[in-house]
Design a protein around this motif. Structure first.
Motif, PDB file in Angstrom:
ATOM      1  N   ASP A  39      41.868  42.230  34.229  1.00  0.00           N
ATOM      2  CA  ASP A  39      41.137  40.981  34.450  1.00  0.00           C
ATOM      3  C   ASP A  39      39.844  41.190  35.230  1.00  0.00           C
ATOM      4  N   GLY A  40      39.562  42.431  35.656  1.00  0.00           N
ATOM      5  CA  GLY A  40      38.335  42.750  36.380  1.00  0.00           C
ATOM      6  C   GLY A  40      38.502  42.855  37.864  1.00  0.00           C
ATOM      7  N   GLY A  41      39.533  42.218  38.414  1.00  0.00           N
ATOM      8  CA  GLY A  41      39.758  42.291  39.857  1.00  0.00           C
ATOM      9  C   GLY A  41      40.213  43.672  40.288  1.00  0.00           C
ATOM     10  N   VAL A  42      40.027  43.970  41.564  1.00  0.00           N
ATOM     11  CA  VAL A  42      40.374  45.294  42.096  1.00  0.00           C
ATOM     12  C   VAL A  42      41.448  45.142  43.166  1.00  0.00           C
ATOM     13  N   ARG A  43      42.499  45.929  43.029  1.00  0.00           N
ATOM     14  CA  ARG A  43      43.602  45.896  43.988  1.00  0.00           C
ATOM     15  C   ARG A  43      43.191  46.580  45.290  1.00  0.00           C
ATOM     16  N   PRO A  44      43.725  46.115  46.419  1.00  0.00           N
ATOM     17  CA  PRO A  44      43.332  46.715  47.700  1.00  0.00           C
ATOM     18  C   PRO A  44      43.897  48.107  47.926  1.00  0.00           C
ATOM     19  N   ASP A  45      44.989  48.451  47.252  1.00  0.00           N
ATOM     20  CA  ASP A  45      45.576  49.781  47.410  1.00  0.00           C
ATOM     21  C   ASP A  45      46.492  50.057  46.232  1.00  0.00           C
ATOM     22  N   GLU A  46      47.100  51.225  46.253  1.00  0.00           N
ATOM     23  CA  GLU A  46      47.946  51.635  45.135  1.00  0.00           C
ATOM     24  C   GLU A  46      49.208  50.786  45.028  1.00  0.00           C
ATOM     25  N   ALA A  47      49.763  50.384  46.162  1.00  0.00           N
ATOM     26  CA  ALA A  47      51.046  49.691  46.159  1.00  0.00           C
ATOM     27  C   ALA A  47      50.934  48.221  45.784  1.00  0.00           C
ATOM     28  N   THR A  48      49.779  47.603  46.056  1.00  0.00           N
ATOM     29  CA  THR A  48      49.617  46.175  45.800  1.00  0.00           C
ATOM     30  C   THR A  48      49.332  45.937  44.321  1.00  0.00           C
ATOM     31  N   THR A  49      50.005  44.932  43.776  1.00  0.00           N
ATOM     32  CA  THR A  49      49.859  44.680  42.341  1.00  0.00           C
ATOM     33  C   THR A  49      48.773  43.673  42.017  1.00  0.00           C
ATOM     34  N   ASP A  50      48.415  42.820  42.969  1.00  0.00           N
ATOM     35  CA  ASP A  50      47.419  41.778  42.721  1.00  0.00           C
ATOM     36  C   ASP A  50      46.048  42.177  43.257  1.00  0.00           C
ATOM     37  N   ALA A  51      45.023  41.763  42.530  1.00  0.00           N
ATOM     38  CA  ALA A  51      43.646  42.016  42.975  1.00  0.00           C
ATOM     39  C   ALA A  51      43.329  41.169  44.204  1.00  0.00           C
ATOM     40  N   ASP A  52      42.327  41.582  44.942  1.00  0.00           N
ATOM     41  CA  ASP A  52      41.999  40.942  46.216  1.00  0.00           C
ATOM     42  C   ASP A  52      40.490  40.737  46.299  1.00  0.00           C
ATOM     43  N   PRO A  53      40.030  39.543  46.740  1.00  0.00           N
ATOM     44  CA  PRO A  53      38.574  39.310  46.820  1.00  0.00           C
ATOM     45  C   PRO A  53      37.842  40.290  47.724  1.00  0.00           C
ATOM     46  N   ALA A  54      38.394  40.565  48.893  1.00  0.00           N
ATOM     47  CA  ALA A  54      37.712  41.473  49.819  1.00  0.00           C
ATOM     48  C   ALA A  54      37.544  42.857  49.201  1.00  0.00           C
ATOM     49  N   ALA A  55      38.600  43.345  48.569  1.00  0.00           N
ATOM     50  CA  ALA A  55      38.515  44.662  47.936  1.00  0.00           C
ATOM     51  C   ALA A  55      37.535  44.636  46.771  1.00  0.00           C
ATOM     52  N   THR A  56      37.563  43.570  45.996  1.00  0.00           N
ATOM     53  CA  THR A  56      36.695  43.488  44.818  1.00  0.00           C
ATOM     54  C   THR A  56      35.227  43.391  45.216  1.00  0.00           C
ATOM     55  N   GLU A  57      34.921  42.651  46.298  1.00  0.00           N
ATOM     56  CA  GLU A  57      33.525  42.537  46.761  1.00  0.00           C
ATOM     57  C   GLU A  57      32.939  43.907  47.070  1.00  0.00           C
ATOM     58  N   GLN A  58      33.668  44.701  47.851  1.00  0.00           N
ATOM     59  CA  GLN A  58      33.154  46.019  48.219  1.00  0.00           C
ATOM     60  C   GLN A  58      33.146  46.959  47.018  1.00  0.00           C
ATOM     61  N   ALA A  59      34.119  46.783  46.141  1.00  0.00           N
ATOM     62  CA  ALA A  59      34.177  47.647  44.953  1.00  0.00           C
ATOM     63  C   ALA A  59      32.945  47.469  44.068  1.00  0.00           C
ATOM     64  N   VAL A  60      32.459  46.235  43.959  1.00  0.00           N
ATOM     65  CA  VAL A  60      31.285  45.997  43.118  1.00  0.00           C
ATOM     66  C   VAL A  60      30.095  46.815  43.619  1.00  0.00           C
ATOM     67  N   LEU A  61      29.873  46.828  44.935  1.00  0.00           N
ATOM     68  CA  LEU A  61      28.754  47.609  45.471  1.00  0.00           C
ATOM     69  C   LEU A  61      28.942  49.091  45.171  1.00  0.00           C
ATOM     70  N   ALA A  62      30.170  49.576  45.356  1.00  0.00           N
ATOM     71  CA  ALA A  62      30.426  50.997  45.090  1.00  0.00           C
ATOM     72  C   ALA A  62      30.233  51.324  43.621  1.00  0.00           C
ATOM     73  N   LEU A  63      30.725  50.452  42.742  1.00  0.00           N
ATOM     74  CA  LEU A  63      30.644  50.730  41.306  1.00  0.00           C
ATOM     75  C   LEU A  63      29.222  50.616  40.760  1.00  0.00           C
ATOM     76  N   THR A  64      28.373  49.820  41.417  1.00  0.00           N
ATOM     77  CA  THR A  64      26.978  49.687  40.965  1.00  0.00           C
ATOM     78  C   THR A  64      26.058  50.689  41.635  1.00  0.00           C
ATOM     79  N   GLY A  65      26.583  51.491  42.566  1.00  0.00           N
ATOM     80  CA  GLY A  65      25.745  52.476  43.243  1.00  0.00           C
ATOM     81  C   GLY A  65      24.737  51.856  44.183  1.00  0.00           C
ATOM     82  N   THR A  66      25.094  50.722  44.783  1.00  0.00           N
ATOM     83  CA  THR A  66      24.208  50.060  45.734  1.00  0.00           C
ATOM     84  C   THR A  66      24.897  49.986  47.092  1.00  0.00           C
ATOM     85  N   ASP A  67      24.190  49.477  48.073  1.00  0.00           N
ATOM     86  CA  ASP A  67      24.777  49.230  49.383  1.00  0.00           C
ATOM     87  C   ASP A  67      24.062  48.051  50.008  1.00  0.00           C
TER      88      ASP A  67
END
Length: 978
Positions: free
Chosen positions: A456-484
């Motif tokens: 669904d596009g969301g990013v999980r906060p860790d390996e054990a958690t099954t649901d995506a998390d807004p905080a994790a997804t926000e930071q993931a977008v910056l990492a995945l786009t190569g920005t800061d």
């Protein structure tokens, strides 16, 4: 600007070509090396899933031989030869396959600094790695030394990208024979080859906005302002959810006071809120000085704690008021620096207390003596905050090293010791790793994050958690786009264009260049200790001539060169040009002659030589590989368009039109049908902004419709390469060097390209650092670079190298000849504009004649550049050249007076002039603030600029005297020179 290649040809006194053998010799047994004899070399193949392989040379002579005798094979580049190591292989990994493979890197010319084999040394007993100041062919290992080769990225000078293993882990132990004579391998962190989908992640975030404009939190009622602000930054980074982003921005503007003043309007602003809102404004091209009716930057600078107290809002002096964690402290510093505001000194000094013994940053606002445990989030944000901050380079370096060392084998980062990796920590680290050039580690971290992304596009906060998390997804977008946080830039209301009006500050830029820590004894710049970089030194002189801010420093450089001053190794500028020898470089001679002309000295009697006669003497009659001649009219060893253009400009300015005819014809022949020029000679089919700018500046001095048409096409091609942020593609990416040269080229036809010039100036202004210097590029490693700074300062004036003038006086100059030079140059926009009249007066022409420096793309410090002792060249009967005369118009401070002219330019300043050397040149400085002319050096004007160490084309003394002919790189695609 394109970077000069590091390798090239090193010719010893006896004439033997010193090139390394790419084949491996029979490896010496590892036990033959001890703590006091022989040397160990370790090669990290972790980038390709391998480990660290080491080998021994019991009696090493050079770093190159150490590799081969230790069982490794090497391959160079087509451009630089085997002396520049582009590939490495060993039988101990994947059957001896050399890496990178041709599919990853063609090894046509010097690779970019983001992905190459960097070379590191640890002397006997040394516990840390040092970036090698020499290439493998000239580095001489000491007994007991250990060397390392790591593939990835590092900055100019090697302040990042060091090996992840310690010298002691691979050093000889002298404990007897090893179980096998074969190299042994040690695992190195790698990550799965996944890239993630930032657009899908942004869509997932947008779908979770309450009422379509803000985030909420189950833990409390009402809006979650910090989460909403960070969602806005993530949406800007992705650039794919503009309708949602516009709604979020409107919400934050409407609720600025509620977020900024948690204690009510009568209270003080919260620094975390001010910082995040300022970052939101900057990321979306808003104004942090006027966001939601508040000056967010003042909210930070006006509220710095003097000491502990304030009801717990201040832990110690230097805290931003209400900064509850090092994250908030770092956010504030990034926000201020991003907006061009120097952070308060006490706020920066606070990081010294927050830094733990291992180099990482604490996870809380500790006080001196408090328990300090490094936190990856705090450390990553501190790296972003402190990179390039004057006086904090070492602190940022230690933090970056700790961050690299704490990465787990799967590429992730744990929030605390013993915990599994989590997305927030890993995403923060990925942003910092990319910012400091740790490309391989950033890729591993990014791949780990991508593996946490759901369908669904969301990013999980860790390996054990099954649901995506807004905080994790926000930071993931910056990492995945190569920005800061410091680099996100997207305008949701339309095309992302820089605000008009900003220009670089020449006074601060000149102060950076003339700092005695950089300008040795006030005379020259060094590429590495005790070795003058004469090409860069001339670039600095061009920059000072352009800005007109420090004639004393300019005179110090010019006198040093003219009087054949020596560096600590008794080398003079003549050793660099190799004038009078069979290895004389036309580009370097032309560059030196051009400087003499810029400052009003005689190029026929400068540095003990007639430089104009020397240029004529090194003009090729035909193609001849033995003299570096690509064809008739090329200069010997002028293997780049930069070199060719420099020689032509020097000859034309000296009035030697007859001898310049063949070089001009050769330059014209290199132009592509689309108007561009390649980087290298012979041409390799690429098109290069920097080289095209140099070519049009040279041809603008040539009379006739044919040359004018070539200039028109070249300038139009340059303008068409401009990027959305106002910059231009170069060897280092979105390069300051390329933008500066593009400004000079476009200014030749300013009336057609005024908006583009303004955008490029704004781009350059945004790359100027607190110390006055400039970044190499808008992305990648931050921090001021001397070579880039010389080019930016001159390029910002828009004045062609063909017309730059800053007469220092004190030396007789020749009288003008009857020929004329015509070059449309900068239009008049300075505070006191001098308008050309129909009389024989000359308008004020900015004195900047920058020399393009091969900047960005710091290439590996593998260098092979023995210099040769120049012997006097044959003298010739001097011919006269134009001497400067004062115009009837007033001379603005910081500008220079052009040669006297006999008639005004017909048809206006932008109309191509059909005249020759001697036709009037009307050039007025581009206004860049306070009426001061901003100029810049020809950052390593492409010629035989021997860029030492971090840049490429290193000039190294090899025993008695040898000559390295350095060559420029070319590119087959924008931003990549091959």
């Amino acid at each position: 600007m394109s970077l000069l290649a590091t390798g090239a040809v090193a010719v010893a006194a006896g004439g033997t070509v010193l090139l390394a053998n790419p084949r491996a010799a029979v490896a010496d047994p590892i036990e033959d090396c001890t703590t006091t004899t022989g040397a160990i070399v370790a090669v990290d193949f972790g980038h390709w899933g391998g480990g660290v392989v080491r080998g021994c040379d019991a009696d090493p002579s050079t770093g190159m031989n150490l590799l081969h005798k230790a069982g490794f094979t090497t391959a160079g580049t087509e451009h630089d030869g085997p002396a520049f190591i582009c590939r490495l292989g060993t039988g101990g990994f994947n059957g001896g396959t050399q890496y990178p493979t041709p599919a990853e890197e063609p090894c046509t010319t010097t690779p970019q600094a983001t992905a190459y084999w960097s070379y590191w040394i640890a002397a006997p007993g040394q516990q840390t790695w040092s970036y090698s100041q020499f290439g493998a062919a000239t580095q001489k290992p000491k007994p007991g030394e250990v060397e390392a080769w790591v593939y990835g990225g590092t900055d100019i000078g090697g302040t990042s990208g060091a090996p992840s293993f310690t010298p002691d882990s691979v050093r000889a132990r002298n404990t007897g024979p090893s179980p096998s004579a074969s190299p042994t391998a040690t695992a190195s962190p790698t990550g799965p080859a996944r890239t993630g989908d930032p657009a899908a992640a942004a869509a997932w975030l947008a779908a979770r906005l309450v009422d379509g404009d803000h985030m909420e939190n189950w833990a409390f009622e009402g809006p979650d302002y910090p989460r909403t602000a960070q969602t806005a930054i993530a949406l800007a980074a992705a650039g794919t959810q503009d309708p949602a982003l516009r709604k979020v921005l409107a919400f934050l503007r409407a609720h600025t006071d509620a977020y900024l003043y948690p204690d009510g309007p009568a209270g003080k602003p919260d620094s975390g809120a001010a910082a995040l809102l300022a970052l939101v404004a900057g990321s979306t091209e808003g104004d942090p000085r006027s966001f939601g009716g508040r000056d967010l930057l003042a909210s930070l600078t006006d509220h710095v704690c003097a000491g502990p107290g304030e009801n717990g809002k201040c832990t110690a002096a230097g805290d931003f008021y209400g900064a509850s964690s090092p994250w908030a402290q770092a956010w504030a510093v990034v926000a201020l620096r991003r907006a061009g505001v120097t952070p308060p000194a006490s706020a920066l000094a606070r990081f010294a207390v927050l830094q733990c013994a291992d180099g990482g940053m604490a996870g809380s606002m500790i006080v001196a003596g408090g328990y300090c445990e490094s936190d990856p989030g705090s450390t990553s944000l501190a790296v972003l905050a402190l990179r390039g901050a004057t006086g904090y380079e070492q602190m940022a370096k230690r933090a970056a090293e700790q961050l690299a060392a704490s990465q787990q084998a799967d590429g992730s980062y744990a929030p605390y010791a013993g915990a599994p990796g989590d997305t927030g920590s890993t995403a923060h680290a990925a942003q910092a790793l990319l910012a400091v050039g740790q490309g391989a580690r950033q890729s591993a971290a990014k791949a780990w994050i991508a593996a946490r992304q759901g369908e669904d596009g969301g990013v999980r906060p860790d390996e054990a958690t099954t649901d995506a998390d807004p905080a994790a997804t926000e930071q993931a977008v910056l990492a995945l786009t190569g920005t800061d946080l410091g680099t996100v830039r997207h305008n949701p209301d339309g095309a992302t264009t820089p605000p008009a009006g900003r220009t670089p500050d020449p006074a601060r830029g000149s102060a950076y260049l003339t700092d005695r820590a950089r300008l040795i004894d006030g005379h020259y710049y060094e590429a590495f200790p005790a070795f003058a970089d004469f090409g860069l030194t001339i670039d600095g002189a061009f920059a000072l001539a352009a800005t007109g801010t420090d004639d004393t420093a300019l005179r110090g450089i010019v006198d040093f060169l003219d009087r054949q001053g020596k560096d600590a190794n008794d080398r003079t500028v003549n050793d660099w040009t190799a004038i009078g020898t069979e290895y004389a470089g036309g580009g370097s001679i032309g560059k030196e002659a051009l400087l003499a002309e810029v400052v009003g000295r005689d190029p026929r009697a400068f540095g003990g030589h007639d430089l104009i006669a020397a240029l004529a003497a090194v003009t090729c009659a035909k193609a001849d590989d033995s003299t570096g001649c690509a064809g008739a009219g090329n200069y010997t060893w002028a293997t780049s368009v930069f070199s060719q253009a420099l020689g032509i400009m020097a000859q034309l300015r000296a009035g030697d039109t007859a001898n310049a005819a063949a070089p001009i014809a050769h330059l014209k022949s290199l132009q592509h049908a689309d108007g561009s020029w390649p980087s290298l000679i012979p041409a390799t089919g690429d098109s290069d902004v920097d080289s095209t700018a140099m070519a049009v500046m040279a041809l603008a001095l040539v009379p006739g419709d044919e040359a004018a048409a070539a200039v028109d096409k070249g300038v139009a091609w340059i303008a068409g390469r401009q990027l959305a942020d106002g910059g231009f593609p170069g060897a280092a990416g979105d390069s300051t060097n390329s933008a500066a040269l593009a400004i000079q080229g476009m200014t030749l036809r300013r009336s057609a390209h005024g908006p583009g010039i303004a955008e490029a100036l704004d781009f350059l202004a945004g790359q100027q650092n607190d110390d006055g210097g400039f970044n190499v590029a808008s992305e990648g490693q931050r921090g001021s670079d001397v070579r880039a700074s010389t080019q930016v300062l001159g390029g910002a004036t828009g004045v062609s190298f063909g017309t730059l003038r800053r007469d220092l006086g004190g030396t007789p100059t020749p009288t003008p000849t009857a020929t004329g030079t015509a070059t449309p140059t900068a239009t008049a926009t300075a505070t006191a504009t001098v308008t050309p009249t129909a009389t024989a007066t000359a308008t004020v022409t900015p004195t900047a004649t920058p020399t393009p420096t091969a900047t960005p793309t710091p290439t590996a410090t593998q260098t092979v550049t023995p210099t040769g002792t120049g012997t006097p060249s044959p003298t010739a009967t001097p011919t006269t050249t134009g001497s400067p005369t004062a115009s009837g118009a007033p001379v603005l401070p910081g500008t220079s007076v052009p040669p006297a002219v006999d008639a005004p330019v017909a048809g206006g300043i932008d109309e191509p002039v059909r005249g020759g050397v001697g036709a009037p040149v009307v050039a007025v400085p581009v206004q860049v603030g306070s009426g001061a002319v901003r100029g810049g050096g020809l950052a390593s004007t492409g010629t035989e600029t021997l860029v030492l160490t971090g840049a490429a084309g290193l000039l190294t003394a090899l025993g008695a005297a040898a000559v390295l002919v350095a060559r420029r790189r070319t590119g087959t695609s924008p931003g990549r020179h091959r």
